[in-house]
Design an enzyme around this catalytic site. Structure first.
Site, mmCIF file in Angstrom:
data_model
loop_
_atom_site.group_PDB
_atom_site.id
_atom_site.type_symbol
_atom_site.label_atom_id
_atom_site.label_comp_id
_atom_site.label_asym_id
_atom_site.label_seq_id
_atom_site.Cartn_x
_atom_site.Cartn_y
_atom_site.Cartn_z
ATOM 1 N N THR A 12 -5.239 -10.549 3.893
ATOM 2 C CA THR A 12 -5.048 -11.981 3.624
ATOM 3 C C THR A 12 -4.399 -12.709 4.792
ATOM 4 O O THR A 12 -4.724 -13.856 5.085
ATOM 5 C CB THR A 12 -4.165 -12.128 2.356
ATOM 6 O OG1 THR A 12 -4.903 -11.647 1.247
ATOM 7 C CG2 THR A 12 -3.739 -13.551 2.117
ATOM 8 N N SER A 48 -7.512 -4.572 2.997
ATOM 9 C CA SER A 48 -6.815 -3.281 3.052
ATOM 10 C C SER A 48 -7.330 -2.302 2.004
ATOM 11 O O SER A 48 -7.129 -1.099 2.120
ATOM 12 C CB SER A 48 -5.308 -3.469 2.911
ATOM 13 O OG SER A 48 -4.957 -3.834 1.597
ATOM 14 N N THR A 79 -1.924 -6.554 1.794
ATOM 15 C CA THR A 79 -0.816 -6.023 1.001
ATOM 16 C C THR A 79 -1.262 -5.007 -0.052
ATOM 17 O O THR A 79 -0.439 -4.265 -0.576
ATOM 18 C CB THR A 79 -0.056 -7.153 0.289
ATOM 19 O OG1 THR A 79 -0.982 -7.860 -0.541
ATOM 20 C CG2 THR A 79 0.582 -8.098 1.274
ATOM 21 N N ASP A 80 -2.569 -4.973 -0.352
ATOM 22 C CA ASP A 80 -3.024 -4.124 -1.465
ATOM 23 C C ASP A 80 -2.686 -2.645 -1.245
ATOM 24 O O ASP A 80 -2.345 -1.933 -2.192
ATOM 25 C CB ASP A 80 -4.536 -4.272 -1.678
ATOM 26 C CG ASP A 80 -4.905 -5.616 -2.276
ATOM 27 O OD1 ASP A 80 -3.997 -6.373 -2.667
ATOM 28 O OD2 ASP A 80 -6.114 -5.918 -2.337
#
Ligand code: ASP
Length: 328
Positions: A12, A48, A79-80
């Site tokens: 993101t 990710s 961030t995943d």
């Protein structure tokens, strides 16, 4: 100021609108206002969720070489799976220099995008001598987390990263890191490895589970992590199938609850934690299932299994070390 190399991987923080197309690493650094002397490694441009073990093995090798050459390192990704990258780097890149992983929850084109602040904080941590010898760090929302504890806990909140059961090591205030706690010891005493061809299964159990997915854990997998109920419990009929798998490959018992540690001897009936450990399963302690899978993968890659079976004491010791009770 010591030099810092920023590895951009996508996510993101480098999205161009909702478009799957990702910005180049240079565009990301420019958009985030990174200092011009920041060294860039435009490493991958993917969400990710699409990073692979091969990507992470390559990343770890480059980060190791970077810090060995005297640079700090900041990894910028989605961030995943950020917590998995950070924990894996913690196992593969033991270094006194700060290695920091960051990302963003809000796209660059949305009001209140958090990427610039997160990168600025990550760079501040990566260049601060007080942040040495803390292991790999996760920095978002002005909080500094140890990779071994950090988890994404919310789908959209800017403060999604937390360290359940431990809390952050420190914060970034007025652009400066403030370290309040230091880990008692490195996450691992010996550098581990990552063989992308090793396969470790992760099976989450739920009410009424009849174990069909356990039957699929066949010879393609060299290890299994069970995300069990509560403090390490499974439906009673699954105890025997799990014991059969544990006779062949390491099976780690983790909890699907999201925080807290697995127990060892509070409950003793069939399918209880005591029953499962007696049958050969290995307790994950406070490691959540995804991190338990990373640690088991790295231990197997580093030779904890072989043709003669697996080294249960060695694997157990690596997990016990992180539960706060074993020798450091
Ligand atoms: N889907 C994004 C990713 O992990 C989410 C994020 O970056 O926060 O790549």
């Amino acid at each position: 100021m010591p030099p810092v190399t920023v590895f951009t991987l996508g996510g993101t923080i480098s999205a161009r609108g909702a478009d799957a197309a990702r910005m180049t690493g240079r565009e990301v650094l420019d958009a985030l206002g990174a200092p011009r002397d920041t060294v860039l490694r435009d490493f991958r441009r993917v969400p990710s969720s699409s990073l692979t073990h091969a990507d992470l093995a390559d990343l770890a090798a480059e980060v190791r070489a970077t810090v060995a050459a005297g640079s700090g390192a900041v990894v910028v990704q989605g961030t995943d799976t950020l917590e998995e990258t950070a924990f894996l780097l913690d196992l593969l890149c033991t270094t006194e220099r700060p290695v920091v992983v960051t990302g963003a929850m809000r796209r660059p084109d949305l009001p209140g995008a958090d990427g610039p602040a997160n990168l600025a904080a990550a760079l501040a941590v990566a260049t601060d001598p007080a942040c040495r010898n803390l292991g790999v760090l996760v920095v978002l929302a002005d909080e500094i987390h140890a990779a071994r504890h950090a988890r994404k806990t919310h789908t959209t909140s800017l403060t999604t990263f937390a360290s359940p059961g431990a809390g952050p090591l420190g914060t970034v205030v007025e652009g400066e890191p403030r370290i309040l706690l230091r880990p008692a010891a490195p996450t691992t005493p010996h550098l581990l490895a990552l063989d992308p061809d090793v396969r470790v299964a992760l099976v989450t159990l739920s009410l009424g589970d009849r174990g069909e997915l356990l039957e699929a854990v066949d010879h393609r997998f060299q290890g299994l992590v069970v995300a069990a109920l509560g403090a390490g419990h499974v439906p009673a009929p699954l105890a025997e199938p799990l014991a059969r798998i544990a006779a062949r490959v390491p099976v780690v018992l983790a909890s699907r609850t999201g925080s807290g540690t697995t127990l060892t001897h509070t409950y003793r009936g069939p399918g209880s934690e005591h029953d499962l450990l007696r049958r050969g399963l290995i307790p994950a302690g406070p490691l959540d299932p995804a991190k338990a899978r990373i640690l088991l993968h790295a231990l197997i890659s580093a030779g904890a299994t072989g043709p003669a079976g697996y080294d249960r004491p060695r694997i157990t010791a690596a997990f016990t070390r992180l539960n706060g009770s074993g020798p450091l």
